[in-house]
Design a protein around this motif. Structure first.
Motif, short mmCIF file in Angstrom:
data_model
loop_
_atom_site.label_atom_id
_atom_site.label_comp_id
_atom_site.label_asym_id
_atom_site.label_seq_id
_atom_site.Cartn_x
_atom_site.Cartn_y
_atom_site.Cartn_z
N LYS A 1 6.40 18.63 9.63
CA LYS A 1 6.95 17.66 10.56
C LYS A 1 6.71 16.23 10.05
N THR A 2 5.49 15.99 9.65
CA THR A 2 5.12 14.67 9.13
C THR A 2 5.89 14.39 7.85
N TYR A 3 5.95 15.44 7.01
CA TYR A 3 6.66 15.32 5.73
C TYR A 3 8.12 14.91 5.97
N MET A 4 8.72 15.56 6.92
CA MET A 4 10.13 15.27 7.23
C MET A 4 10.28 13.83 7.73
N GLU A 5 9.34 13.44 8.59
CA GLU A 5 9.39 12.10 9.16
C GLU A 5 9.26 11.02 8.08
N LEU A 6 8.30 11.25 7.21
CA LEU A 6 8.07 10.30 6.12
C LEU A 6 9.27 10.26 5.17
N GLN B 248 12.09 8.22 6.55
CA GLN B 248 11.89 6.77 6.40
C GLN B 248 12.12 6.34 4.96
N LEU B 249 11.61 7.16 4.06
CA LEU B 249 11.75 6.86 2.64
C LEU B 249 13.23 6.81 2.25
N VAL B 250 13.93 7.82 2.71
CA VAL B 250 15.36 7.92 2.38
C VAL B 250 16.14 6.73 2.96
N GLN B 251 15.77 6.36 4.19
CA GLN B 251 16.44 5.21 4.81
C GLN B 251 16.34 3.98 3.93
N LEU B 252 15.12 3.76 3.42
CA LEU B 252 14.90 2.61 2.55
C LEU B 252 15.66 2.76 1.24
N LEU C 60 15.42 -5.32 -1.06
CA LEU C 60 14.39 -5.12 -0.04
C LEU C 60 13.56 -6.38 0.16
N THR C 61 13.10 -6.54 1.39
CA THR C 61 12.17 -7.64 1.65
C THR C 61 10.80 -7.20 1.13
N GLU C 62 9.91 -8.10 1.09
CA GLU C 62 8.57 -7.77 0.60
C GLU C 62 7.94 -6.70 1.48
N GLU C 63 8.14 -6.93 2.74
CA GLU C 63 7.59 -5.99 3.73
C GLU C 63 8.09 -4.57 3.48
N GLU C 64 9.39 -4.53 3.26
CA GLU C 64 10.00 -3.21 3.05
C GLU C 64 9.51 -2.57 1.75
N GLN C 65 9.32 -3.41 0.77
CA GLN C 65 8.84 -2.88 -0.50
C GLN C 65 7.45 -2.27 -0.33
N GLN C 66 6.64 -2.96 0.44
CA GLN C 66 5.30 -2.44 0.73
C GLN C 66 5.39 -1.12 1.45
N GLN C 67 6.28 -1.10 2.39
CA GLN C 67 6.50 0.11 3.19
C GLN C 67 6.85 1.28 2.28
N LEU C 68 7.74 0.99 1.34
CA LEU C 68 8.21 2.01 0.41
C LEU C 68 7.06 2.58 -0.40
N GLU C 69 6.21 1.69 -0.88
CA GLU C 69 5.07 2.14 -1.66
C GLU C 69 4.12 2.98 -0.82
N LEU D 142 4.82 4.68 1.82
CA LEU D 142 5.42 5.98 2.10
C LEU D 142 5.25 6.90 0.91
N ALA D 143 5.49 6.37 -0.27
CA ALA D 143 5.39 7.16 -1.48
C ALA D 143 3.96 7.69 -1.65
N SER D 144 3.01 6.83 -1.36
CA SER D 144 1.63 7.29 -1.54
C SER D 144 1.25 8.31 -0.46
N ARG D 145 1.78 8.09 0.73
CA ARG D 145 1.46 9.06 1.79
C ARG D 145 2.12 10.40 1.53
N LEU D 146 3.27 10.37 0.88
CA LEU D 146 3.98 11.61 0.61
C LEU D 146 3.41 12.36 -0.59
N ALA D 147 2.75 11.61 -1.47
CA ALA D 147 2.24 12.20 -2.71
C ALA D 147 1.45 13.50 -2.51
N PRO D 148 0.44 13.50 -1.57
CA PRO D 148 -0.31 14.76 -1.41
C PRO D 148 0.59 15.94 -1.00
N TYR D 149 1.62 15.60 -0.22
CA TYR D 149 2.53 16.69 0.20
C TYR D 149 3.28 17.24 -1.01
N PHE D 150 3.72 16.31 -1.86
CA PHE D 150 4.44 16.75 -3.05
C PHE D 150 3.58 17.65 -3.91
#
Lengths: 187, 167
Positions: B111-116, B119-123, B139-148, B150-158
């Motif tokens: 569920k979390t994986y899908m949610e993340l 968001q990642l895909v949206q960006l 992307l704005t700076e904020e969004e770029q941070q968000q992207l990173e 998300l990527a780090s949060r998704l990493a363990p799932y991957f």
């Protein structure tokens, strides 16, 4: 019940009301059966045609013009169903066979009752021996009391043709009747 | 007696002797019922067949929906990816990845994986043009941070999904 009273029931029957169907059948079946039986002789064929006549009644009721007598419409259906039946080729083969049988056995009777009445009433057997075209005119004229104009319209033939068939039919009947010893005035 | 009168009398008598056989009623009634069924649209058999077809028509698409694409949850439909230079095949690959994730992760994790992922895909969709070329500068700076993030949060799932060595 007269025909005017019958109409609402007919309408109900065509819409699927089974008790209305029963009522219509009771009010009309003898007329339908007898008319068909005067025009066609094989018992099985008569029943087939009567059945088809009723199917036609339900299916075509929407074409009926209420300003005209119901019986006239009904008899028109009967005549057309009988003619349809005569037209169908496969039946014509059976008819051919039947005609051959008839010449051997003289006649095939629908009912024992008819056979009985036959011995008493010669004229009916003469009517039965008329060709169909002449016989249908005689039946409509003397059994149903239609004018020659009405008969022409029902049979979809010119009035002149109806008149000549009527004339020819009477001529035939008189000729044969006098041969069998009947006492009919020859006009 | 004139022949007219005699014919009438004769036919009347003959008619009286003719009786419609009672058995005919059953037959005419049967035909009548057939007519009524026909008029009401169709015979009972036809009705059953049509009901069957209708049921199948309803059930098949809903069954297809039940087994619908997980990727649809993320992208909406394959049309989204096609607008950004992707193809149907890419979509299939993503779908396979998601199916794999579903089988490897627990329900909550998935569920979390899908949610993340969503968001990642949206960006990512935002920075990808219709030819599939990325423009990270969008992307704005904020969004770029968000992207990173998300990527780090998704990493363990991957890791969990792809890492067959440590289940």
């Amino acid at each position: 019940m007269n025909d005017k009273e019958l109409l609402p029931w007919l309408e109900k029957a065509t819409l699927g009301d089974e008790s209305a169907f029963q009522l219509v059948y009771q009010a009309t079946h003898q007329d339908v059966y007898r008319t068909v039986a005067f025009l066609v002789y094989n018992k099985q064929d008569i029943e087939d045609i009567v059945n088809e006549v009723y199917m036609r009644i339900w299916r075509s009721f929407h074409t009926y013009d209420p300003s005209r007598p119901f019986r006239y419409w009904l008899h028109g259906i009967i005549v057309r169903q009988v003619q349809d039946w005569k037209r169908k080729a496969w039946r014509r083969i059976r008819l051919f066979e039947r005609n051959r049988q008839m010449t051997c056995e003289q006649f095939e009777w629908t009912d024992k009752a008819i056979l009985q009445s036959e011995t008493q009433h010669e004229l009916i057997s003469l009517i039965r021996q008329l060709s169909y075209k002449l016989r249908v005119v005689v039946i409509l004229r003397y059994f149903h009391d239609y004018s020659l104009e009405e008969i022409a319209e029902m049979l979809q033939i010119p009035v002149g043709t109806a008149k000549s068939r009527h004339h020819l039919a009477l001529k035939e009947l008189r000729k044969r009747y006098s041969l069998t010893g009947g006492d009919v005035y020859v006009h | 007696m004139s022949i007219d009168k005699e014919l009438r009398e004769e036919l009347r008598q003959a008619a009286d002797a003719l009786h419609c056989p009672p058995g005919l009623y059953g037959r005419v009634r049967h035909s009548y019922q057939h007519y009524v069924n026909e008029k009401r649209g169709r015979s009972p058999m036809k009705k059953r067949i049509l009901a069957g077809i209708a049921a199948a028509a309803i059930l098949i698409p809903s069954a297809a929906f039940a087994a619908s694409y997980l990727a649809d949850d993320i992208f909406g439909s394959s049309a989204t990816i096609e607008q950004h230079g992707g193809t149907q095949e890419d979509y299939q690959v993503i779908e396979e990845g998601l199916q794999k994730a579903k089988s490897k992760l627990t329900e909550d994790e998935f569920k979390t994986y899908m949610e993340l992922s969503k968001q990642l895909v949206q960006l990512k969709l935002k920075i990808t043009d219709e030819n599939g070329v990325r423009h990270e500068e969008k992307l704005t700076e904020e969004e770029q941070q968000q992207l990173e993030q998300l990527a780090s949060r998704l990493a363990p799932y991957f890791e969990k999904i792809n890492g067959t060595s440590n289940p």
